[in-house]
Design a protein around this motif. Sequence first.
Motif, PDB file in Angstrom:
ATOM      1  N   GLU A   1      53.993 100.090  19.863  1.00  0.00           N
ATOM      2  CA  GLU A   1      53.097  98.969  19.598  1.00  0.00           C
ATOM      3  C   GLU A   1      53.780  97.831  18.838  1.00  0.00           C
ATOM      4  O   GLU A   1      53.316  96.689  18.881  1.00  0.00           O
ATOM      5  CB  GLU A   1      51.868  99.448  18.827  1.00  0.00           C
ATOM      6  N   VAL A   2      54.875  98.154  18.126  1.00  0.00           N
ATOM      7  CA  VAL A   2      55.569  97.105  17.353  1.00  0.00           C
ATOM      8  C   VAL A   2      56.947  96.825  17.941  1.00  0.00           C
ATOM      9  O   VAL A   2      57.764  96.141  17.320  1.00  0.00           O
ATOM     10  CB  VAL A   2      55.704  97.516  15.866  1.00  0.00           C
ATOM     11  N   ALA A   3      57.208  97.329  19.131  1.00  0.00           N
ATOM     12  CA  ALA A   3      58.556  97.231  19.713  1.00  0.00           C
ATOM     13  C   ALA A   3      59.021  95.799  19.892  1.00  0.00           C
ATOM     14  O   ALA A   3      60.217  95.506  19.767  1.00  0.00           O
ATOM     15  CB  ALA A   3      58.593  97.966  21.053  1.00  0.00           C
ATOM     16  N   GLN A   4      58.100  94.867  20.182  1.00  0.00           N
ATOM     17  CA  GLN A   4      58.483  93.477  20.432  1.00  0.00           C
ATOM     18  C   GLN A   4      58.486  92.623  19.165  1.00  0.00           C
ATOM     19  O   GLN A   4      58.906  91.467  19.207  1.00  0.00           O
ATOM     20  CB  GLN A   4      57.529  92.857  21.469  1.00  0.00           C
ATOM     21  N   ARG A   5      58.025  93.180  18.052  1.00  0.00           N
ATOM     22  CA  ARG A   5      58.024  92.430  16.799  1.00  0.00           C
ATOM     23  C   ARG A   5      59.398  92.458  16.148  1.00  0.00           C
ATOM     24  O   ARG A   5      60.149  93.424  16.291  1.00  0.00           O
ATOM     25  CB  ARG A   5      57.008  93.026  15.825  1.00  0.00           C
ATOM     26  N   ARG A   6      59.717  91.391  15.400  1.00  0.00           N
ATOM     27  CA  ARG A   6      60.970  91.377  14.647  1.00  0.00           C
ATOM     28  C   ARG A   6      60.940  92.488  13.609  1.00  0.00           C
ATOM     29  O   ARG A   6      59.938  92.704  12.929  1.00  0.00           O
ATOM     30  CB  ARG A   6      61.178  90.025  13.954  1.00  0.00           C
ATOM     31  N   ALA A   7      62.058  93.185  13.475  1.00  0.00           N
ATOM     32  CA  ALA A   7      62.123  94.305  12.530  1.00  0.00           C
ATOM     33  C   ALA A   7      61.881  93.849  11.097  1.00  0.00           C
ATOM     34  O   ALA A   7      61.408  94.627  10.266  1.00  0.00           O
ATOM     35  CB  ALA A   7      63.482  94.999  12.639  1.00  0.00           C
ATOM     36  N   GLY A   8      62.175  92.582  10.806  1.00  0.00           N
ATOM     37  CA  GLY A   8      61.958  92.057   9.470  1.00  0.00           C
ATOM     38  C   GLY A   8      60.500  92.003   9.070  1.00  0.00           C
ATOM     39  O   GLY A   8      60.181  91.874   7.883  1.00  0.00           O
ATOM     40  N   THR A   9      59.588  92.110  10.037  1.00  0.00           N
ATOM     41  CA  THR A   9      58.152  92.096   9.740  1.00  0.00           C
ATOM     42  C   THR A   9      57.584  93.505   9.581  1.00  0.00           C
ATOM     43  O   THR A   9      56.407  93.653   9.269  1.00  0.00           O
ATOM     44  CB  THR A   9      57.370  91.379  10.859  1.00  0.00           C
ATOM     45  N   TYR A  10      58.418  94.529   9.779  1.00  0.00           N
ATOM     46  CA  TYR A  10      57.949  95.907   9.691  1.00  0.00           C
ATOM     47  C   TYR A  10      57.677  96.292   8.235  1.00  0.00           C
ATOM     48  O   TYR A  10      58.329  95.798   7.308  1.00  0.00           O
ATOM     49  CB  TYR A  10      58.984  96.879  10.250  1.00  0.00           C
ATOM     50  N   SER A  11      56.759  97.233   8.034  1.00  0.00           N
ATOM     51  CA  SER A  11      56.577  97.848   6.720  1.00  0.00           C
ATOM     52  C   SER A  11      57.787  98.736   6.418  1.00  0.00           C
ATOM     53  O   SER A  11      58.607  99.017   7.313  1.00  0.00           O
ATOM     54  CB  SER A  11      55.302  98.693   6.709  1.00  0.00           C
ATOM     55  N   GLY A  12      57.877  99.206   5.167  1.00  0.00           N
ATOM     56  CA  GLY A  12      59.000 100.078   4.801  1.00  0.00           C
ATOM     57  C   GLY A  12      59.062 101.333   5.644  1.00  0.00           C
ATOM     58  O   GLY A  12      60.138 101.760   6.075  1.00  0.00           O
ATOM     59  N   GLY A  13      57.894 101.937   5.908  1.00  0.00           N
ATOM     60  CA  GLY A  13      57.877 103.154   6.719  1.00  0.00           C
ATOM     61  C   GLY A  13      58.299 102.912   8.153  1.00  0.00           C
ATOM     62  O   GLY A  13      59.044 103.700   8.734  1.00  0.00           O
ATOM     63  N   LEU A  14      57.853 101.782   8.738  1.00  0.00           N
ATOM     64  CA  LEU A  14      58.249 101.456  10.108  1.00  0.00           C
ATOM     65  C   LEU A  14      59.739 101.167  10.193  1.00  0.00           C
ATOM     66  O   LEU A  14      60.423 101.594  11.139  1.00  0.00           O
ATOM     67  CB  LEU A  14      57.456 100.251  10.608  1.00  0.00           C
TER      68      LEU A  14
END
Length: 339
Positions: A143-156
């Motif tokens: 579900e978050v594959a296309q989002r920039r990794a910099g926007t991920y939470s710490g766990g993601l």
Amino acid sequence: MTRLFEPRAVPRTSADPDIMIETQDLSRTFGSVRALDSVTVSARRGTVLALLGHNGAGKTTLVGILTGSLPPSSGRAAVAGFDVTEQPQEVRRRIGLTGQFASVDGKLSGRDNLVLIARLLGAGRKAARARSDELLELFALQEVAQRRAGTYSGGLRRRLDLAASLVGHPEVLFLDEPTTGLDPASRLTLWEIVEALVADGTTVLLTTQYLEEADRLADHVTVLSAGSVIASGTPAELKARVGRRTVTVTMGGAEDTGAAVAALRRAGLEPMAAPEPHSVVVPIEATKEVASVIRALDQAGIEATELSFGEPTLDDVYLTLSGQRPEGLVPSLSGGPAT
């Protein structure tokens, strides 16, 4: 599962093909500081070796040598059967590494990070995309594959970082304090992922400051202090060696507590004060002694409101072996490592 590449057939330095991590009298000095002192460890295929120790105990230095980023000062080390000094390229072909902090590129999407790593490992476009999709599904990151990794939470981000370390299907995975700073739910998710990898045959070396993490994941624990091995064994062996079982008895009030202490002492037991109010802790050698505790209280006419049985913990092991407070070691899931 198709590998991105097949390592060349190169003679191994280890005779036993199931020994995946092995050191013998390994030492490392930095000037006058001896970070590792004659460390000998080993881990078999499909197991977890946990390195347990306070900050500065030598855990990260040992990982650095085993992954080829640091040369040893003396002794020898082999990973997947290859000498880390004489055959470093063969070692690197067979390992994955996840450190204390996420190393993925925050400007790229989760999928692009994984595709890039696969391409750098020599995979074609189709194979790289297929491996990326496989890992995104494994780590529940679709579900978050296309989002920039910099926007991920710490766990993601930590899940993406672990996925990145698995792109090349490593035989040996090094996890250097991988759950530092994660919330309890994210930590549990990573534990489950590690358990699945090990069940599939991956060998894991885990450095951790979370005592509960080592207790849950490790097949074998090596305790380091000031660069030396001070104990080694399964979690159960270590706890049996230095810990004692306990019974915690809680009474209704302070008057009952005093009477309970006297009754337990008359029965030849050694009750100690407990952190909880109106409670005492009774060390026992075997579970059958629980009956002695109950009988002593019953004969004195004391009714306990609660009675619980406790096993020794790795916290007890570290305190007993090192003779000091385990600074930086975290005994429960709710805490975090000391800074």
